[in-house]
Design an enzyme around this catalytic site. Structure first.
Site, PDB file in Angstrom:
ATOM      1  N   TYR A   1       0.858  -1.192   0.000  1.00 34.18           N
ATOM      2  CA  TYR A   1       0.000   0.000   0.000  1.00 34.18           C
ATOM      3  C   TYR A   1       0.890   1.237   0.000  1.00 34.18           C
ATOM      4  O   TYR A   1       1.832   1.331   0.791  1.00 34.18           O
ATOM      5  CB  TYR A   1      -0.888  -0.017   1.256  1.00 34.18           C
ATOM      6  CG  TYR A   1      -1.804   1.178   1.396  1.00 34.18           C
ATOM      7  CD1 TYR A   1      -2.815   1.429   0.472  1.00 34.18           C
ATOM      8  CD2 TYR A   1      -1.671   2.058   2.482  1.00 34.18           C
ATOM      9  CE1 TYR A   1      -3.669   2.523   0.612  1.00 34.18           C
ATOM     10  CE2 TYR A   1      -2.528   3.142   2.634  1.00 34.18           C
ATOM     11  CZ  TYR A   1      -3.518   3.371   1.700  1.00 34.18           C
ATOM     12  OH  TYR A   1      -4.364   4.451   1.852  1.00 34.18           O
TER      13      TYR A   1
ATOM     14  N   ASP B   1       9.262   2.740   0.034  1.00 32.17           N
ATOM     15  CA  ASP B   1       8.217   3.413   0.793  1.00 32.17           C
ATOM     16  C   ASP B   1       8.408   3.002   2.250  1.00 32.17           C
ATOM     17  O   ASP B   1       8.003   1.913   2.674  1.00 32.17           O
ATOM     18  CB  ASP B   1       6.838   2.999   0.268  1.00 32.17           C
ATOM     19  CG  ASP B   1       5.704   3.599   1.101  1.00 32.17           C
ATOM     20  OD1 ASP B   1       5.985   4.248   2.118  1.00 32.17           O
ATOM     21  OD2 ASP B   1       4.538   3.392   0.719  1.00 32.17           O
TER      22      ASP B   1
ATOM     23  N   LYS C   1       4.295   8.731   9.347  1.00 32.79           N
ATOM     24  CA  LYS C   1       4.053   8.122  10.658  1.00 32.79           C
ATOM     25  C   LYS C   1       5.049   8.588  11.739  1.00 32.79           C
ATOM     26  O   LYS C   1       4.865   9.633  12.324  1.00 32.79           O
ATOM     27  CB  LYS C   1       4.024   6.605  10.527  1.00 32.79           C
ATOM     28  CG  LYS C   1       2.877   6.125   9.604  1.00 32.79           C
ATOM     29  CD  LYS C   1       2.708   4.632   9.603  1.00 32.79           C
ATOM     30  CE  LYS C   1       1.765   4.141   8.533  1.00 32.79           C
ATOM     31  NZ  LYS C   1       0.366   4.117   8.903  1.00 32.79           N
TER      32      LYS C   1
HETATM   33  C1  LIG Z   1       3.694   1.877   3.500  1.00 30.58           C
HETATM   34  C2  LIG Z   1       2.679   2.970   3.522  1.00 30.58           C
HETATM   35  N1  LIG Z   1       2.734   3.933   2.593  1.00 30.58           N
HETATM   36  C3  LIG Z   1       1.850   4.949   2.571  1.00 30.58           C
HETATM   37  C4  LIG Z   1       0.850   5.035   3.502  1.00 30.58           C
HETATM   38  C5  LIG Z   1      -0.129   6.169   3.467  1.00 30.58           C
HETATM   39  O1  LIG Z   1       0.112   7.017   4.548  1.00 30.58           O
HETATM   40  P1  LIG Z   1      -1.050   7.977   5.130  1.00 30.58           P
HETATM   41  O2  LIG Z   1      -2.084   7.102   5.730  1.00 30.58           O
HETATM   42  O3  LIG Z   1      -0.313   8.844   6.116  1.00 30.58           O
HETATM   43  O4  LIG Z   1      -1.552   8.749   3.972  1.00 30.58           O
HETATM   44  C6  LIG Z   1       0.750   4.043   4.479  1.00 30.58           C
HETATM   45  C7  LIG Z   1      -0.329   4.108   5.497  1.00 30.58           C
HETATM   46  O5  LIG Z   1      -0.560   3.213   6.255  1.00 30.58           O
HETATM   47  C8  LIG Z   1       1.689   2.990   4.491  1.00 30.58           C
HETATM   48  O6  LIG Z   1       1.636   2.016   5.413  1.00 30.58           O
END
Ligand SMILES: Cc1ncc(COP(=O)(O)O)c(C=O)c1O
Length: 434
Positions: free
Chosen positions: A149, A244, A272
């Site tokens: 994700y 990511d 985060k």
């Molecule tokens: C690996 C990863 N990338 C991107 C995101 C998206 O982040 P946000 O929820 O702060 O938009 C998440 C959210 O859980 C994530 O786990």
């Protein structure tokens, strides 16, 4: 179930009202408990390793606001720094000194990052990094992995499933096929599939983006050689490698998964933990690539609240705490004890299960395993997980409400919480049919 049944009268009242006010009663879908069933809990207060609901029930928390609460909720140093910053206002919409400090901390910690841009969420970081990948290479296609994700931007919402996977069909109505046509997908941990995509799309692929340790298919570590193999394949094909690390950054290790596995991507996204519980994201990497970002370069990306002093302050304090001696060793110790305990209990009570942990991130599946990718993860008994989740709530343990989410510990989780959790799991698993 042997435990007392929770009194969730106020939670029910508030959530019932919320359903008429917000789609599904929530501001983000997983919170609605759809995949585990049952009534979502409405929360009131957090502190250390604990979270309290509006009915006064207290839970050991393994969600940690989905990752940011790595120092423990409401850490006194973070709260006190925020109060001081707050006295000067909340946002300037202009440069502030705290941005420099957090940028210096991120640059010195994360091997790939020579320059960084702050944004407000992980989603924003990932959609911006995608634009940068394309701007820098002059290519449109990207490769992502099934079950990874990268936020909810259109280009990443590609169905992570077998037949349609490489066709780039969108996962959600409202996402035009033309937007996802350039998003190619491969199974996680499958280097051959990535190689094939490069062969089929010569000089068209801008880069490969992945969670270096997956948290969005449950907890899924990379197989030996997978990250290294991607580094070689991207270099050989003139493409960029992007980690990511929104979830893994400053969680798997102070320098993220790239430091832990010693593989340096070209670009990295963060979120985060670097916001310490306030809304922050970031993307960064090689200086020559980051110099393309406006106003240094032509790739446009902006944000009204980006780099605001409050969010920067929470990030700075959180990283300061994490950078103290022994913090990641501590997280490793408590988390591996937790996962070993849970797997032992599953075995003793006759449930097929597998799982693992790195530092303060963990997960387990109700399946024999091994789990190398999302298809393997989907073999889990999700109905059983739903019952387990409910049972654990009844015993005062709050787990992520989905089999396909990683769990998080914090510096505030001690042997006391871990032992209580394992004890609760024993009671709950004993009551479940195997
Ligand atoms: C690996 C990863 N990338 C991107 C995101 C998206 O982040 P946000 O929820 O702060 O938009 C998440 C959210 O859980 C994530 O786990």
């Amino acid at each position: 179930m042997t435990a007392t049944t929770l009194n969730t009268t106020k939670s029910t009242e508030i959530f019932t009202a919320a359903q008429g006010l917000m789609p599904g009663g929530v501001s983000s879908p997983v919170r609605a408990f759809k995949s585990v069933g049952g009534q979502p809990i409405v929360f009131d207060r957090v502190n250390g390793a604990y979270i309290w609901d509006v009915d006064g029930n207290k839970y050991i928390d393994y969600v940690g606001t989905w990752g940011p609460a790595i120092c423990g909720h409401a850490h006194p140093d973070v709260i006190s720094a925020l109060k001081t910053t707050l006295d000067n206002g909340t946002s300037f919409g202009a440069p502030c000194a705290q941005e420099n400090l957090l940028a210096e901390m991120v640059i010195s910690a994360v091997p790939s990052i020579e320059m960084v841009r702050f944004v407000n969420s992980g989603t924003e970081a990932c959609m911006s990094v995608l634009r940068l990948m394309r701007a820098f290479t002059g290519r449109d296609k990207i490769i992502k992995f099934e079950g990874c994700y990268h936020g909810h931007a259109d280009m990443f919402l590609v169905k992570a499933g077998s037949g349609v996977a490489t066709l780039g069909l969108p996962d959600s109505p409202g996402v035009p096929k033309t937007t996802t046509a350039n998003t190619l997908t491969a199974p996680y941990n499958d280097l051959e599939a990535v190689k094939k995509l490069f062969e089929e799309n010569p000089e068209q692929i801008a880069g490969v983006i992945l969670e270096p340790v997956v948290g969005n298919s449950g907890f899924l570590p990379p197989d030996a050689g997978f990250l290294e193999g991607l580094r070689v394949l991207t270099e050989d094909n003139g493409a960029l490698l992007v980690f990511d690390e929104v979830m893994t950054g400053f969680r798997i290790a102070y320098g993220g998964a790239q430091a832990k596995f010693n593989v340096t991507p070209d670009l990295t996204t963060l979120g985060k933990v670097i916001g310490g519980g306030l809304p922050v994201g970031a993307y960064g990497g090689r200086k020559d690539i980051m110099s393309m970002v406006a106003p240094a370069g032509p790739m446009y990306q902006a944000g009204t609240l980006s780099g605001n002093p409050l969010a920067m302050t929470a990030g700075i304090k959180t990283l300061e705490i994490l950078n103290r001696e022994g913090q990641y060793e501590y997280l490793e110790k408590v988390t591996s004890k937790l996962i070993a305990g849970l797997l032992d209990v599953a075995k003793e009570t006759g449930h097929a299960a597998c799982g693992g942990s790195i530092s303060g991130m963990f997960g387990f599946f109700f399946t024999e395993g091994p789990v190398h990718n999302f298809d393997d993860a989907k073999k889990s008994d999700t109905a059983k997980f739903g019952k387990f989740h409910r049972g654990m709530l009844e015993h005062g343990v709050y787990l992520a409400p989905s089999q396909f989410e990683a769990g998080f510990t914090s510096l505030s989780h001690t042997d006391v919480e871990i032992d209580k959790t394992i004890d609760a799991a024993k009671k709950v698993m004993s009551s479940l049919e195997s």
